[in-house]
Design an enzyme around this catalytic site. Sequence first.
Site, PDB file in Angstrom:
ATOM      1  N   ASN A  60      26.658  23.454  83.911  1.00 56.58           N
ATOM      2  CA  ASN A  60      25.236  23.803  83.843  1.00 56.58           C
ATOM      3  C   ASN A  60      25.021  25.301  84.001  1.00 56.58           C
ATOM      4  O   ASN A  60      24.171  25.897  83.329  1.00 56.58           O
ATOM      5  CB  ASN A  60      24.461  23.065  84.933  1.00 56.58           C
ATOM      6  CG  ASN A  60      24.261  21.593  84.633  1.00 56.58           C
ATOM      7  OD1 ASN A  60      24.582  21.122  83.541  1.00 56.58           O
ATOM      8  ND2 ASN A  60      23.739  20.861  85.596  1.00 56.58           N
ATOM      9  N   ARG A 386      20.508  14.504  68.525  1.00 55.67           N
ATOM     10  CA  ARG A 386      21.908  14.442  68.940  1.00 55.67           C
ATOM     11  C   ARG A 386      22.390  13.012  68.743  1.00 55.67           C
ATOM     12  O   ARG A 386      21.723  12.067  69.167  1.00 55.67           O
ATOM     13  CB  ARG A 386      22.086  14.832  70.406  1.00 55.67           C
ATOM     14  CG  ARG A 386      21.572  16.219  70.771  1.00 55.67           C
ATOM     15  CD  ARG A 386      21.956  16.575  72.196  1.00 55.67           C
ATOM     16  NE  ARG A 386      21.145  17.656  72.729  1.00 55.67           N
ATOM     17  CZ  ARG A 386      21.362  18.946  72.507  1.00 55.67           C
ATOM     18  NH1 ARG A 386      22.375  19.298  71.741  1.00 55.67           N
ATOM     19  NH2 ARG A 386      20.583  19.871  73.038  1.00 55.67           N
ATOM     20  N   HIS A 446      12.095  17.112  67.767  1.00 51.92           N
ATOM     21  CA  HIS A 446      12.700  16.550  68.970  1.00 51.92           C
ATOM     22  C   HIS A 446      12.253  15.105  69.201  1.00 51.92           C
ATOM     23  O   HIS A 446      12.758  14.432  70.097  1.00 51.92           O
ATOM     24  CB  HIS A 446      12.327  17.425  70.176  1.00 51.92           C
ATOM     25  CG  HIS A 446      13.101  17.148  71.413  1.00 51.92           C
ATOM     26  ND1 HIS A 446      12.537  16.585  72.540  1.00 51.92           N
ATOM     27  CD2 HIS A 446      14.405  17.358  71.715  1.00 51.92           C
ATOM     28  CE1 HIS A 446      13.455  16.463  73.483  1.00 51.92           C
ATOM     29  NE2 HIS A 446      14.598  16.920  73.014  1.00 51.92           N
ATOM     30  N   TYR A 479      22.331   8.352  80.846  1.00 56.71           N
ATOM     31  CA  TYR A 479      20.994   8.928  81.006  1.00 56.71           C
ATOM     32  C   TYR A 479      19.991   7.808  81.212  1.00 56.71           C
ATOM     33  O   TYR A 479      20.087   6.754  80.577  1.00 56.71           O
ATOM     34  CB  TYR A 479      20.559   9.702  79.757  1.00 56.71           C
ATOM     35  CG  TYR A 479      21.262  11.002  79.481  1.00 56.71           C
ATOM     36  CD1 TYR A 479      22.413  11.386  80.163  1.00 56.71           C
ATOM     37  CD2 TYR A 479      20.772  11.868  78.507  1.00 56.71           C
ATOM     38  CE1 TYR A 479      23.041  12.582  79.884  1.00 56.71           C
ATOM     39  CE2 TYR A 479      21.396  13.075  78.213  1.00 56.71           C
ATOM     40  CZ  TYR A 479      22.543  13.418  78.907  1.00 56.71           C
ATOM     41  OH  TYR A 479      23.165  14.604  78.629  1.00 56.71           O
ATOM     42  N   ARG A 575      12.841  16.453  87.456  1.00 56.89           N
ATOM     43  CA  ARG A 575      14.272  16.587  87.736  1.00 56.89           C
ATOM     44  C   ARG A 575      14.696  18.033  87.940  1.00 56.89           C
ATOM     45  O   ARG A 575      15.398  18.366  88.883  1.00 56.89           O
ATOM     46  CB  ARG A 575      15.072  15.983  86.587  1.00 56.89           C
ATOM     47  CG  ARG A 575      16.582  15.992  86.812  1.00 56.89           C
ATOM     48  CD  ARG A 575      17.326  15.672  85.537  1.00 56.89           C
ATOM     49  NE  ARG A 575      17.373  16.807  84.624  1.00 56.89           N
ATOM     50  CZ  ARG A 575      17.510  16.707  83.306  1.00 56.89           C
ATOM     51  NH1 ARG A 575      17.566  15.528  82.744  1.00 56.89           N
ATOM     52  NH2 ARG A 575      17.556  17.792  82.551  1.00 56.89           N
ATOM     53  N   HIS A 603      16.196  11.209  82.807  1.00 60.76           N
ATOM     54  CA  HIS A 603      15.845  11.763  81.507  1.00 60.76           C
ATOM     55  C   HIS A 603      14.548  11.209  80.926  1.00 60.76           C
ATOM     56  O   HIS A 603      13.995  11.802  80.001  1.00 60.76           O
ATOM     57  CB  HIS A 603      17.003  11.511  80.523  1.00 60.76           C
ATOM     58  CG  HIS A 603      16.967  12.342  79.293  1.00 60.76           C
ATOM     59  ND1 HIS A 603      16.662  11.829  78.055  1.00 60.76           N
ATOM     60  CD2 HIS A 603      17.202  13.663  79.099  1.00 60.76           C
ATOM     61  CE1 HIS A 603      16.709  12.799  77.150  1.00 60.76           C
ATOM     62  NE2 HIS A 603      17.039  13.919  77.755  1.00 60.76           N
TER      63      HIS A 603
END
Length: 696
Positions: A60, A386, A446, A479, A575, A603
Site C-alpha cells: 500500500n 478489473r 467505474h 473483498y 475504511r 469494499h
Amino acid sequence: MNAAAEPSFLDSSDPLRDPALYFNRELSQLDFNFRVLAQAQDPQVPLLERLRYLCISCTNLDEFFEIRAGTLRHAQDLGFAPGPDGLSPATVLARIHERAAELVQAQYECWNRVLRPALWEAGVRVLGRDAWDEKQTRWLRDYFRDEIMPVLSPLGLDPAHPFPKILNKSLNIVVVLKGKDAFGREGHLAVVRAPRSLPRIIQIPEEVSGGAHDFVFLSAVLSAFVDDLFPGMQVKGAYQFRVTRNSELIVDEDEVENLALALRDELVGRGYLRAVRLEIAEQCPDEIVRTLLENFDLGENAVYRINGPVNLNRVIQVYDLVQRPELKFPPFQPRLLPGVEGMFERVAAGDVLLHHPFEAFTPVLELLKQAAEDPNVLAIKQTLYRTGKDSPIVDHLVQAARNGKDVTVVVELRARFDEEANLGLADRLQDAGVQVVYGVVGYKTHAKMLLIVRREGRQLRRYVHLGTGNYHSGTARVYTDFGLITADPDIGNDVHQIFQQLSGLAPAIKLKRLLQSPFTLHAGVLKRIDRETKHARAGKPARIIAKMNALNEPQVVRALYQASQAGVRIDLIVRGACTLRPGIPGVSENIRVRSIVGRFLEHHRVYWFANDGAPDLFCSSADWLERNLLRRIETGFPVLDPELARRVYDEALANYLADNCTAWALRADGSYERLAPQADEPPHSAQATLLSQICG
C-alpha cells in the site's frame, strides 16, 4: 490554465469552509496503513496472516508514493492552490515524509522484533547472512554462481558508463570498489540490477538446511557474493536500494485519435517516470546516498533508510510457500445460491442479492455462462474495470460472441495498474467479434453493470447485474461487496440507457431508479442529506448511515456538517481516507466515523437515509470522493425488495456499527482509537458474524 488561478474552495466566508474542519486526504490515506499494520502486530491474528498484513501495508505504501505522492509533486510544480484543508502541496509532501518515516520504522520493527522471531519459533525461518551455517553458505554460493550470476550485468560507473536507468521498484545493489580492473580502470562505484526473472525469496532445500521452511532474501545473496562479479577488485561495501517512481499515466485524450495506441506508448515508459522515493540500506555512507539522490533528482526528504530488505513486501511469497493451516485463517466455504442451474428462472421469480465473499460469485458466472449458450438471449452488454488473469467472465463473453450474440463490452483501459492487462483483454474480445468500447473521454467507467436481453415469448426481457465490486472472481473471495441481480423493468431500462450513452453519442438521460455520476449521483446524495436535515429541523427522526472506502468531496462534507448541526444522527463507516472531522462541538458532534480492518478488505458502498420512516437505500460503485462523484461513470442502485434491503441494512450497516473487535473510531484530532468490548458487552466482529451466519 494555471490551477492557482482557479477559484479556491477556501474563497468564502462560510464557516463550514474553515480549513480546520477538514483533514488532508493524502495524510488520512497514509494513516490507514497504520491500521493495517496493527493487524500484523495483533497476537490474536494467525501468524502467517500477520505476515500478510505487514506485506499489504508495504505494498500500500508503494502505491501511495507511486500515485498520491507523485500527483502531489506534479501539483506542486504547477502551483496548484491548497485544497479544503488549506495545505499546499509542498506542505503535504513534507508531512507525508514525516508520517511515512514513522510507518516505515514501525514496519521494520514489526518484522525484525516481532514477526521474524515468531516465525522462527514456529519453524519458518527467514535467514539473514549472520545466521547461515557453512553448509547453507556453500549451497547459496553455488546457487548464486549457477542461477543468479549468469543473468546479472554489473555496471561500473565511469565517464563511458553513466548512471543507468533504474526501473521503478526494482531491486538494486550499489557496490563500492577499490583497485583496478583488467583494463587498468580505477574502480569506484558499480550498480548491480536484479532482473525481474530472479525470485526475490529463495527457499533452501530441507536436505541442505535441515528445516522444511528456510528462506533467504535475494538481496542478502547478492550482497553476500557480489565480490564474485568483480574479480581482482576489493569490495568495500554493498548496499541495496530501490527507487519508487510516479506511475500515474497521463494521456491527453483530447489530442489522440486512438486511446489504446496512445496508452500502449505511455506504458512503455511508465517504469522510468519521475522518481519520488529512495529506499536505501541503513548503513549506506552519506556520500553514496547523495550520489543516488543527485542521479534521481531527489531531495533529502525523499530518502528512507531501511533496517532490513528494501523490498520487504516480497516476503509475502513465504505465505504462499508454507502450507501450515494452523498459521492461517481457517478456510471457509461461501454459501452457494440455490437454483443456479436455471438463473433466468431464478431471477424472474424475484431479485437476488449476493454478499461476497460470504456468498459465492458463482451465480454471476452462471448467469453469463447460461446467457452465452441460451438461444433466446439476443444481446449482452457489460462493463469491465478489473477482471484478473484468465477470467471466466471473459471466456463466457467470447463464447457468447462466437454463438452469434450481440456482445458489447465497455473496457476501461485506464484502470490503474491494470492498463496493460485491459489492452490485452480488449484485443482478445475484439478478435472474437465483441464490440469493444473504451468509455467516455475524460471519465473513467467505474460502474459495474451487466445487461442481458432475452426473448421470452413475444416480449424482450432485460436481466441486470449491478455490483459494488469488480467482475473479478479472485477479489470476490477476499473483498466484501454486494451484487444485485434483477429483472426489474425500470432498472433494466435505466441500465440500457446508460449503455446506449456509453457506446453512442446519446444526450443526457433521465433515469427512473438509478443514480449516475457525473450527472445525478452527486446531486442525489446531496438531496437526500438535505432531506434528512429538513426532517430534523421539523422535529422528525432523522438518520444517515453510509459505508464506503473513502470520503473527501467538500460539498458532501459540508452537507453532512449542516445535517449534524440540525440534529441528524450520522454514522459513517469509512475504511480509508476521511477528510471529515467528527466530534467538533457545534459542527459535527452528531457524526461518528469508524474504520473496519479485518480478514477481508471492506469494499462495499451502501448509503442509507431514514426518510421519515420510508428508508431510502442505495448500493453503489462510488465512494464519496470528488473523482467518483464528479469525474467518473458510476452508478448507485436501489435495493427495491424490502426483505433484501433489510438484509443489506442488517449485514453491512447495523452489523458493522456493532463491531467492537476490528473497528477503529476516528477522533476529532485525526487519531484513530481501536475499539474493544466493554465490561457489559460481548465481543462482536462484523466479518466473523457474517462468516458464522451466512457460511455456517
